[in-house]
Motif scaffolding. Structure first.
Motif, short mmCIF file in Angstrom:
data_model
loop_
_atom_site.label_atom_id
_atom_site.label_comp_id
_atom_site.label_asym_id
_atom_site.label_seq_id
_atom_site.Cartn_x
_atom_site.Cartn_y
_atom_site.Cartn_z
N ARG A 139 0.83 -1.21 0.00
CA ARG A 139 0.00 0.00 0.00
C ARG A 139 0.86 1.26 0.00
NH1 ARG A 139 -1.73 2.64 4.47
NH2 ARG A 139 -1.33 0.81 5.79
N LEU A 140 1.92 1.27 0.83
CA LEU A 140 2.77 2.45 0.91
C LEU A 140 3.62 2.62 -0.35
CD1 LEU A 140 3.92 2.34 4.64
CD2 LEU A 140 2.02 3.58 3.60
N VAL A 141 4.05 1.52 -0.95
CA VAL A 141 4.79 1.62 -2.21
C VAL A 141 3.91 2.25 -3.28
CG1 VAL A 141 5.74 0.27 -4.13
CG2 VAL A 141 6.45 -0.22 -1.80
N ALA A 142 2.65 1.84 -3.35
CA ALA A 142 1.74 2.41 -4.34
C ALA A 142 1.55 3.91 -4.13
CB ALA A 142 0.39 1.68 -4.28
N ILE A 143 1.42 4.32 -2.87
CA ILE A 143 1.25 5.75 -2.56
C ILE A 143 2.50 6.53 -2.97
CG2 ILE A 143 1.02 7.43 -0.68
CD1 ILE A 143 -0.70 5.34 0.79
N ALA A 144 3.67 6.01 -2.60
CA ALA A 144 4.92 6.72 -2.91
C ALA A 144 5.18 6.73 -4.41
CB ALA A 144 6.08 6.06 -2.18
N ALA A 145 4.88 5.64 -5.10
CA ALA A 145 5.08 5.59 -6.55
C ALA A 145 4.19 6.62 -7.25
CB ALA A 145 4.80 4.19 -7.08
N ALA A 146 2.96 6.77 -6.76
CA ALA A 146 2.06 7.77 -7.34
C ALA A 146 2.62 9.17 -7.14
CB ALA A 146 0.67 7.65 -6.69
N TRP A 147 3.27 9.40 -6.00
CA TRP A 147 3.90 10.70 -5.75
C TRP A 147 4.99 10.97 -6.78
CZ3 TRP A 147 8.74 12.61 -4.89
CH2 TRP A 147 8.83 13.89 -4.34
N TRP A 148 5.83 9.97 -7.04
CA TRP A 148 6.90 10.15 -8.01
C TRP A 148 6.34 10.40 -9.41
CZ3 TRP A 148 11.90 11.04 -7.40
CH2 TRP A 148 12.52 10.70 -6.18
N ARG A 149 5.28 9.69 -9.78
CA ARG A 149 4.70 9.88 -11.11
C ARG A 149 4.06 11.25 -11.25
NH1 ARG A 149 2.92 4.36 -10.50
NH2 ARG A 149 4.24 3.00 -11.77
N GLU A 150 3.52 11.75 -10.15
CA GLU A 150 2.95 13.10 -10.21
C GLU A 150 4.05 14.13 -10.42
OE1 GLU A 150 0.28 16.15 -7.42
OE2 GLU A 150 0.68 14.11 -6.76
N ARG A 151 5.19 13.93 -9.76
CA ARG A 151 6.31 14.85 -9.91
C ARG A 151 6.99 14.70 -11.29
NH1 ARG A 151 8.92 17.55 -5.62
NH2 ARG A 151 7.37 18.01 -4.02
N PHE A 152 7.04 13.46 -11.79
CA PHE A 152 7.74 13.19 -13.04
C PHE A 152 6.84 12.35 -13.95
CE2 PHE A 152 10.89 13.71 -9.71
CZ PHE A 152 11.75 14.66 -10.27
N PRO A 153 5.89 13.02 -14.63
CA PRO A 153 4.98 12.29 -15.53
C PRO A 153 5.73 11.50 -16.60
CG PRO A 153 4.18 14.52 -15.15
CD PRO A 153 5.56 14.46 -14.57
N ASP A 154 6.87 12.03 -17.05
CA ASP A 154 7.73 11.29 -17.96
C ASP A 154 8.64 10.40 -17.11
OD1 ASP A 154 9.43 10.27 -19.83
OD2 ASP A 154 10.31 12.20 -20.43
N GLU A 155 8.25 9.14 -16.98
CA GLU A 155 8.94 8.24 -16.05
C GLU A 155 10.36 7.91 -16.50
OE1 GLU A 155 7.57 4.36 -13.40
OE2 GLU A 155 6.19 5.31 -14.82
N GLN A 157 12.54 9.99 -16.84
CA GLN A 157 13.41 10.89 -16.07
C GLN A 157 13.90 10.23 -14.79
OE1 GLN A 157 10.33 14.25 -16.32
NE2 GLN A 157 12.26 15.36 -16.37
N LEU A 158 13.23 9.16 -14.39
CA LEU A 158 13.63 8.45 -13.18
C LEU A 158 14.67 7.39 -13.50
CD1 LEU A 158 10.08 7.92 -11.57
CD2 LEU A 158 11.73 9.77 -11.13
N PRO A 159 15.49 7.02 -12.54
CA PRO A 159 16.52 6.00 -12.80
C PRO A 159 15.96 4.61 -13.03
CG PRO A 159 16.54 6.65 -10.49
CD PRO A 159 15.63 7.61 -11.20
N MET A 160 14.69 4.40 -12.69
CA MET A 160 14.02 3.10 -12.87
C MET A 160 12.54 3.33 -12.69
SD MET A 160 15.17 1.37 -9.21
CE MET A 160 16.85 2.00 -9.40
N PRO A 161 11.68 2.36 -13.02
CA PRO A 161 10.24 2.54 -12.80
C PRO A 161 9.92 2.96 -11.37
CG PRO A 161 10.62 0.58 -14.11
CD PRO A 161 11.99 1.06 -13.67
N ALA A 162 8.87 3.73 -11.21
CA ALA A 162 8.57 4.36 -9.92
C ALA A 162 8.45 3.35 -8.78
CB ALA A 162 7.29 5.19 -10.03
#
Length: 214
Positions: A139-155, A157-162
């Protein structure tokens, strides 16, 4: 943006001083104290209720069973890494914020480290506790991953999937914590900063004196 950064309950849903919340917190506190005295095998619902000065009905009204109560101890007492990030921060800047937040909670984690390890060891032999931990983590991973995707819609830009990034940040934070608790001279602040900088794709030299090498 980290797997343990669980949002706090809304004041509208849980007013400050709410009786149920205070009762639950008291029961968790007593259970934690009892686990320190007798180990996790020595924690029973009846003894926790007795020591808390409450009825068995009160404890079962807050926790379904003994495993439910034990599962609440870790999240309540293990200091969480909660970085403060500014809007528009880059991945590298956010990683530095995470490093700073981890360093900030190290003194608290040192005080709670032995209890945390005892709880993890007990969970390894308890399928019910492992299942609860897995559910909470997912549950917490899903919440945090959504935060990263909101900040970086173009994934890209991240070093790996959210989701993977959140899991790696969590594993890195816990690993650095316990290595620092055991051998603090090998994990000074400079190493923590360098570890998260590397995760962001940056190269940061670690001073010889900070790396444990002669």
């Amino acid at each position: 943006m980290t797997a343990d950064a669980e949002p706090q309950s809304s004041p509208r849903r849980r007013p400050k001083g709410d009786k149920r919340a205070r009762t639950r917190a008291k029961l968790i506190q007593v259970a934690a104290q009892l686990s320190e005295e007798k180990g996790y095998d020595g924690v029973t619902m009846q003894e926790v209720a007795r020591r808390a000065g409450m009825s068995n009905g009160a404890i079962y009204g807050n926790f379904k069973n003994r495993e439910d109560l034990l599962a609440a101890i870790g999240p309540a007492y293990w200091p969480q890494v909660r970085p403060q990030t500014r809007p528009g921060a880059s991945v590298a800047e956010i990683m530095r914020d995470v490093a700073e937040a981890l360093i900030a909670v190290m003194p608290q984690r040192r005080r709670m480290g032995a209890g945390r390890l005892r709880g993890l060891a007990y969970s390894l032999a308890n399928d019910g506790l492992q299942a609860r931990a897995a559910e909470r983590s997912a549950r917490l991973v899903a919440i945090a991953a959504a935060w990263w995707r909101e900040r970086f819609p173009d994934e890209t830009q991240l070093p790996m999937p959210a989701e993977d990034l959140v899991r790696v940040i969590g594993a890195l934070s816990e690993g650095l914590t316990f290595q620092r608790l055991v051998t603090p001279e090998l994990i000074p602040d400079a190493v923590i900063y360098a570890a998260f900088a590397a995760l962001a794709g940056e190269r940061r030299a670690i001073p010889e004196s900070a790396s444990g090498r002669q």
